[in-house]
Design a protein around this motif. Structure first.
Motif: not given
Ligand code: HEM
Length: 198
Positions: A158-178
């Motif tokens: 579950v730890y890597p699953a959440i970490a990778f999901a967050l990296i996935h979101l971080y990488w596709l976010t173009r603006d508004g990182f809140a």
């Protein structure tokens, strides 16, 4: 004291709560079919992919938060809801992948392979989904008994699953990182809490 009725009522309420975003999405799609671009904006496909991705991540964080909540509340019924939240997260993630295949790639399998290899945020999303799969498969009581102490080891995924999901979101976010920062801080807080309790 926890009665059978409390368990049934809590599970039913939780089931209804976890199903609500999906029911809302189906309703929006129905409105969209009747009157295009009124419910889901200019690009309904993108809106659906985003909606399902966000809820998959939220339910994953919710499942992760349940153990600490259970420890604080001392209510065993809370622990029983963890499996449901985790399975819902997995189901939303699968629907998210299906929506992406349908709306973004129109089921072009070659394009999918290319995306998996060349677009880093997609590769990371796939890794998150791969980490989630054994968690969902082994979530039953039968698997818990069969795997015994290894069950806990498997569920460390579950730890890597959440970490990778967050990296996935971080990488596709173009603006508004809140949003991604908020989820990440919440995740780190829960990791810290679990670590201190251990
Ligand atoms: C094979 C697996 C996956 C694929 C192919 C995939 C693909 C995508 C795509 C194409 C987008 C939209 C990107 C854009 O508009 O530029 C997206 C967004 C997103 N995905 Fe995934 N994803 C996968 C797995 C996951 C998983 C496992 C989670 C969470 C548990 C997740 C959470 C999200 C979130 C939160 C968003 C952002 C939504 C927003 O912008 O509000 N994805 N994903």
């Amino acid at each position: 004291m926890q009665t059978h009725l409390t368990v049934v009522l809590s599970k039913t309420a939780f089931f209804a709560a976890l199903s609500t975003p999906l029911a809302w999405l189906v309703w929006q799609i129905a409105i969209e079919i009747e009157a295009p671009t009124t419910a889901l904006g200019a690009d309904p496909g993108e809106a659906i992919v985003h909606f399902l991705g966000v809820w998959a991540l939220r339910f994953l964080l919710l499942a992760f938060a349940i153990s600490p909540i259970q420890k604080l509340m001392q209510q065993p019924v809370v622990g029983r809801l963890r499996r449901m939240a985790g399975l819902y997260a997995f189901a939303y993630a699968l629907l998210h992948l299906a929506a992406y295949l349908f709306f973004f790639l129109e089921f072009e399998w070659e394009a999918l392979l290319e995306d998996f290899v060349k677009r880093t945020f997609i590769t990371v999303g796939l890794v998150a989904l791969i980490c989630l799969t054994p968690l969902a498969v082994t979530s039953t009581l039968g698997w818990q008994r069969r795997l015994r102490r290894n069950w806990k080891r498997v569920h460390l995924l579950v730890y890597p699953a959440i970490a990778f999901a967050l990296i996935h979101l971080y990488w596709l976010t173009r603006d508004g990182f809140a949003e991604v920062v908020l989820y990440s801080v919440f995740f780190l807080f829960l990791v810290g809490f679990r670590w201190v309790k251990r």
